[in-house]
Design a protein around this motif. Structure first.
Motif, PDB file in Angstrom:
ATOM      1  N   GLY A 289      39.188  43.036  48.674  1.00 34.14           N
ATOM      2  CA  GLY A 289      40.398  42.360  48.503  1.00 34.14           C
ATOM      3  C   GLY A 289      40.387  41.293  47.464  1.00 34.14           C
ATOM      4  N   LEU A 290      39.309  41.056  46.969  1.00 35.97           N
ATOM      5  CA  LEU A 290      39.246  40.077  45.761  1.00 35.97           C
ATOM      6  C   LEU A 290      39.232  40.639  44.504  1.00 35.97           C
ATOM      7  CD1 LEU A 290      36.047  38.421  47.183  1.00 35.97           C
ATOM      8  CD2 LEU A 290      38.414  37.514  47.529  1.00 35.97           C
ATOM      9  N   HIS A 291      40.118  39.797  43.451  1.00 34.14           N
ATOM     10  CA  HIS A 291      40.238  40.163  42.164  1.00 34.14           C
ATOM     11  C   HIS A 291      38.676  39.768  41.271  1.00 34.14           C
ATOM     12  CE1 HIS A 291      41.202  39.308  37.788  1.00 34.14           C
ATOM     13  NE2 HIS A 291      41.779  40.599  37.971  1.00 34.14           N
ATOM     14  N   GLU A 292      38.302  40.838  40.878  1.00 37.74           N
ATOM     15  CA  GLU A 292      36.884  40.782  39.964  1.00 37.74           C
ATOM     16  C   GLU A 292      37.015  41.664  38.768  1.00 37.74           C
ATOM     17  OE1 GLU A 292      34.258  42.089  42.701  1.00 37.74           O
ATOM     18  OE2 GLU A 292      34.213  40.320  44.071  1.00 37.74           O
ATOM     19  N   PHE A 293      36.278  41.429  37.807  1.00 42.11           N
ATOM     20  CA  PHE A 293      36.143  42.332  36.661  1.00 42.11           C
ATOM     21  C   PHE A 293      35.284  43.605  37.212  1.00 42.11           C
ATOM     22  CE2 PHE A 293      37.179  38.702  34.300  1.00 42.11           C
ATOM     23  CZ  PHE A 293      38.223  39.174  33.224  1.00 42.11           C
ATOM     24  N   VAL A 294      35.337  44.777  36.848  1.00 43.14           N
ATOM     25  CA  VAL A 294      34.718  45.951  37.183  1.00 43.14           C
ATOM     26  C   VAL A 294      33.332  45.667  36.920  1.00 43.14           C
ATOM     27  CG1 VAL A 294      36.786  47.198  37.081  1.00 43.14           C
ATOM     28  CG2 VAL A 294      35.117  47.397  35.027  1.00 43.14           C
ATOM     29  N   PRO A 295      32.233  46.290  37.537  1.00 47.61           N
ATOM     30  CA  PRO A 295      30.797  46.141  37.297  1.00 47.61           C
ATOM     31  C   PRO A 295      30.543  46.676  35.944  1.00 47.61           C
ATOM     32  CG  PRO A 295      31.190  47.037  39.313  1.00 47.61           C
ATOM     33  CD  PRO A 295      32.582  47.069  38.914  1.00 47.61           C
ATOM     34  N   LYS A 296      29.507  46.203  35.170  1.00 49.10           N
ATOM     35  CA  LYS A 296      29.217  46.599  34.004  1.00 49.10           C
ATOM     36  C   LYS A 296      29.106  48.151  33.426  1.00 49.10           C
ATOM     37  CE  LYS A 296      25.964  45.558  30.106  1.00 49.10           C
ATOM     38  NZ  LYS A 296      24.699  44.577  29.744  1.00 49.10           N
TER      39      LYS A 296
END
Length: 254
Positions: free
Chosen positions: A223-230
């Motif tokens: 449920g957290l806004h994050e950049f997608v993994p590299k």
């Protein structure tokens, strides 16, 4: 625009005789000249992607991001003037923080979007200010599930299954309509978003660009806004470039 030059485009608070606010229309032109931004509503979350045009090879990679976090569960992607986008994000963070301190719970997506849209619309009412030169795609997950909205320079906003803005918006919308929304998984949406950005990018006219992709997902990010993994970003880019090259070869053979 028949009324240009007659004075109706000099003030933000004046309508032309045919009911148009030219300053808002000019702000929309600023959005249309920037890179494409898209949002995808998934089965369990939201994916945001941006074609961030690189104006100079001297710029530090990864600087001046066009995707930012408003609250822990909310992200925003925008096309248009970067300083305007930063101010928009700052206002969104202020709204989210005030709500959290007052009610002790995270702000809902509909409430946040409604307040931000009202803030943007206020900048179309007075001659002492100008409209925001951005269109913002706001997405996240709250207690009622995933939500995706787009706010325009006029302050108008709608809820979307798939949204696109910027210079490649028409091509992006055509590709979004082909997806199984909102039933697509978050991981598949990341790969689809990368492909859409590459399709919308015009190699012959546009500058080099950096691909930014973020997500909010109950299953992938809790449920957290994050950049997608590299690793996932690199895989999505590789597949997008491969599809783009295959299409170019087919066009050459035809």
């Amino acid at each position: 625009m028949t009324s240009i030059g007659t004075g109706y485009d000099l003030s933000n608070s004046v309508f032309s005789p045919d009911g148009r606010n030219f300053q808002v229309e000019y702000a929309s032109k600023a959005v249309e000249s920037d890179g494409t931004a898209i949002g995808i509503k998934c089965a369990d979350g939201i994916v945001l992607a941006v074609e961030k045009l690189v104006s100079s090879k001297l710029l530090v990679p990864g600087a001046n991001k066009k995707i930012q976090t408003i609250d822990r569960h909310v992200g925003v992607a925008y096309s248009g003037l970067t300083p305007d986008g930063r101010h928009f994000v700052s206002q969104g963070r202020s709204e989210a923080n005030t709500w959290r301190r007052t009610y002790k719970v995270p702000i809902g997506l509909n409430t946040l979007t409604d307040r931000l849209a009202g803030y943007v619309q206020a900048y179309t009412l007075y001659s002492s200010v100008r409209p925001f030169g951005i269109s913002a795609i706001v997405g996240g997950v709250d207690e009622s599930g995933p939500h995706l909205y787009m706010i325009e320079p006029s302050g108008a906003y709608w809820g979307f299954l798939g949204a696109a803005t910027g210079k490649g918006r028409q091509a992006a919308k055509s590709e979004l309509e082909k997806l199984d929304l909102p039933n697509i998984s978050a991981r598949d949406a990341v790969k689809a978003a990368a492909k859409i950005i590459y399709i919308a990018h015009d190699d012959s006219k546009d500058k080099d660009f950096e691909l930014e992709i973020s997500w909010v997902s109950e299953s992938e990010t809790k449920g957290l806004h994050e950049f997608v993994p590299k690793e996932l970003l690199e895989e999505a880019e590789r597949l997008a470039k491969q599809d783009d090259d295959d299409e170019d070869e087919e066009m050459e053979e035809a």
